[in-house]
Design a protein around this motif. Structure first.
Motif, PDB file in Angstrom:
ATOM      1  N   ASP A   3      25.562  14.139  25.402  1.00  0.00           N
ATOM      2  CA  ASP A   3      26.021  15.523  25.471  1.00  0.00           C
ATOM      3  C   ASP A   3      26.539  15.951  24.108  1.00  0.00           C
ATOM      4  O   ASP A   3      27.052  15.154  23.319  1.00  0.00           O
ATOM      5  CB  ASP A   3      27.166  15.665  26.489  1.00  0.00           C
ATOM      6  CG  ASP A   3      26.622  15.568  27.904  1.00  0.00           C
ATOM      7  OD1 ASP A   3      25.409  15.429  28.037  1.00  0.00           O
ATOM      8  OD2 ASP A   3      27.430  15.640  28.836  1.00  0.00           O
ATOM      9  N   SER A 160      16.993  19.020  24.480  1.00  0.00           N
ATOM     10  CA  SER A 160      17.756  18.061  25.265  1.00  0.00           C
ATOM     11  C   SER A 160      19.208  18.493  25.388  1.00  0.00           C
ATOM     12  O   SER A 160      19.815  18.410  26.467  1.00  0.00           O
ATOM     13  CB  SER A 160      17.661  16.674  24.628  1.00  0.00           C
ATOM     14  OG  SER A 160      18.424  15.737  25.357  1.00  0.00           O
ATOM     15  N   GLU A 161      19.776  18.984  24.300  1.00  0.00           N
ATOM     16  CA  GLU A 161      21.170  19.428  24.343  1.00  0.00           C
ATOM     17  C   GLU A 161      21.325  20.693  25.178  1.00  0.00           C
ATOM     18  O   GLU A 161      22.327  20.862  25.894  1.00  0.00           O
ATOM     19  CB  GLU A 161      21.707  19.658  22.927  1.00  0.00           C
ATOM     20  CG  GLU A 161      23.191  19.971  22.918  1.00  0.00           C
ATOM     21  CD  GLU A 161      23.743  20.218  21.539  1.00  0.00           C
ATOM     22  OE1 GLU A 161      24.983  20.269  21.409  1.00  0.00           O
ATOM     23  OE2 GLU A 161      22.948  20.345  20.576  1.00  0.00           O
ATOM     24  N   THR A 164      21.388  19.441  28.845  1.00  0.00           N
ATOM     25  CA  THR A 164      22.632  18.779  29.249  1.00  0.00           C
ATOM     26  C   THR A 164      23.800  19.764  29.286  1.00  0.00           C
ATOM     27  O   THR A 164      24.709  19.619  30.111  1.00  0.00           O
ATOM     28  CB  THR A 164      22.969  17.603  28.318  1.00  0.00           C
ATOM     29  OG1 THR A 164      23.039  18.064  26.961  1.00  0.00           O
ATOM     30  CG2 THR A 164      21.905  16.520  28.421  1.00  0.00           C
ATOM     31  N   GLN A 167      23.858  21.620  32.442  1.00  0.00           N
ATOM     32  CA  GLN A 167      24.259  20.760  33.554  1.00  0.00           C
ATOM     33  C   GLN A 167      25.764  20.527  33.617  1.00  0.00           C
ATOM     34  O   GLN A 167      26.245  19.841  34.527  1.00  0.00           O
ATOM     35  CB  GLN A 167      23.511  19.418  33.457  1.00  0.00           C
ATOM     36  CG  GLN A 167      22.010  19.560  33.702  1.00  0.00           C
ATOM     37  CD  GLN A 167      21.218  18.336  33.284  1.00  0.00           C
ATOM     38  OE1 GLN A 167      21.623  17.613  32.373  1.00  0.00           O
ATOM     39  NE2 GLN A 167      20.095  18.093  33.934  1.00  0.00           N
ATOM     40  N   ARG A 168      26.518  21.099  32.684  1.00  0.00           N
ATOM     41  CA  ARG A 168      27.967  20.972  32.709  1.00  0.00           C
ATOM     42  C   ARG A 168      28.527  21.667  33.947  1.00  0.00           C
ATOM     43  O   ARG A 168      27.975  22.658  34.447  1.00  0.00           O
ATOM     44  CB  ARG A 168      28.581  21.575  31.448  1.00  0.00           C
ATOM     45  CG  ARG A 168      28.247  20.800  30.180  1.00  0.00           C
ATOM     46  CD  ARG A 168      28.602  21.608  28.947  1.00  0.00           C
ATOM     47  NE  ARG A 168      30.039  21.769  28.806  1.00  0.00           N
ATOM     48  CZ  ARG A 168      30.791  21.136  27.916  1.00  0.00           C
ATOM     49  NH1 ARG A 168      30.232  20.279  27.060  1.00  0.00           N
ATOM     50  NH2 ARG A 168      32.079  21.351  27.834  1.00  0.00           N
ATOM     51  N   ALA A 182      21.516  17.697  37.916  1.00  0.00           N
ATOM     52  CA  ALA A 182      21.579  16.562  36.990  1.00  0.00           C
ATOM     53  C   ALA A 182      20.231  15.891  36.784  1.00  0.00           C
ATOM     54  O   ALA A 182      19.961  15.347  35.712  1.00  0.00           O
ATOM     55  CB  ALA A 182      22.605  15.554  37.501  1.00  0.00           C
TER      56      ALA A 182
END
Length: 343
Positions: A3, A160-161, A164, A167-168, A182
């Motif tokens: 993350d 990718s970042e 993620t 998805q927080r 997730a």
């Protein structure tokens, strides 16, 4: 990919008092000096800067480690990335998060271009089950550099970042039914660029670390013609839903026109079927959908070309993105397509 960590600014250390102060103040002076020498508390910059809910969806303002800037050797420092998630978006059983990445042109910002070019509205109108991602490039400058996205693997790390971060917990709560679970992954990726966004787009195609499905250039082919040629010729992996790369290039005049004509010639010499529309509206919706290399000449002004005749919307309609909602765009798919203008 871990993350993204919050970006922190180190506070300046308090200066130590001089030796004379020590001798004058004794132990009390020494204690005060030690206290002054402690670093001030850091003020962390949150990853999620803002969450804005609108009638079409949710716009997130993010501060990401792997966004375009800041980057070594560059004077640009803004790490902002805007992400728009339409209200109708859902992660389905295939766990795909189809993504449209847009690179803005010169002399603007991501927020200004997002609004002026009606990018959120065009994605929403297309009814595609995808999100829109827009990193901040050079701020109001004549500069086509892409910072960290110019580097090998940069696009892959960035996407990718983004995933993620979506998805927080606080983001999932804000997105409600449109949240990214997730187990989700980045699915198909379409890259769109206006004007000076051609440079970072080309470098993402050459060595971005992610296999881009489609590219839409809006009066943007100012250079890197060889990179776009190589990318169209390259076949995607056998496991991909579509094994081809698809390019749609709108051009008006000047360099984008001459480069588009040169690219058309090179593609045809290599046996690639090219669809070339010299009067906007000549190609049918079915042809644009099936085409591998589509070039559209337009008389729309450079600054309005992305949105005035719904260019991005129609590219998305005709894309390989996965649709969840019904659309009547293909009800009249043959013959010359109707050109409608945005208000």
């Amino acid at each position: 990919m871990p993350d993204a960590g919050d970006v922190s600014r180190r506070a300046l250390l308090g200066g130590l008092v001089g030796a004379a102060a020590w001798s004058l103040c004794g132990s009390a002076g020494a204690a005060a000096a030690k206290e002054k020498a402690k670093p001030l508390a850091s003020k962390a910059v949150p990853v999620v800067q803002d969450i804005e809910h609108g009638k079409r969806g949710t716009t997130l303002t993010l501060n990401l480690q792997h966004s375009m800037f800041p980057a070594p050797g560059s004077r640009w420092r803004d790490a902002t990335t805007l992400v728009f998630v339409p209200s109708h978006f859902r992660v389905l059983d295939d766990r795909r998060v189809d993504t449209v990445v847009h690179f803005h042109g010169h002399k603007t910002t991501a927020a200004e271009a997002m609004k002026k070019h009606q990018l959120r509205e065009q994605l929403d109108d297309s009814r595609q089950n995808a999100i829109l991602v827009m990193p901040q490039g050079p701020v109001r400058a004549i500069d086509s550099s892409g910072g960290k996205l110019d580097r090998p693997g940069g696009l892959g790390r960035f996407l990718s970042e983004v995933r993620t971060t979506l998805q927080r917990a606080e983001v999932s709560k804000a997105l409600a039914a449109a949240h990214v679970p997730a187990a989700a992954r980045i699915g198909a990726v379409c890259v769109s660029a206006h004007s000076g966004g051609f440079g970072v787009t080309a470098r993402c195609l050459k060595h971005g670390g992610f296999d881009v499905n489609e590219v839409y250039l809006f009066d943007a082919l100012y250079g890197e013609v060889a990179a776009y040629l190589d990318w169209v010729l390259e076949r995607r992996s056998q496991s991909a839903a579509r094994s081809r790369h698809k390019l749609v290039s709108y051009y008006a005049g000047g360099k984008p026109r001459s480069n588009s004509l040169a690219l058309i010639k090179s593609l045809r010499q290599r046996g690639i079927e090219v669809l070339h529309e010299e009067r906007e509206g000549q190609l049918s919706r079915a042809e644009i959908t099936k085409g591998r290399a589509v070039f559209i000449r337009t008389r729309i002004d450079h600054s309005r070309l992305t949105y005035q005749t719904n260019g991005l919307r129609d590219c998305l309609y005709a894309s390989s993105l996965h649709r969840r909602l019904e659309s009547d765009w293909f009800a009249d798919k043959d013959g010359e397509r109707e050109i409608d203008r945005r208000p």
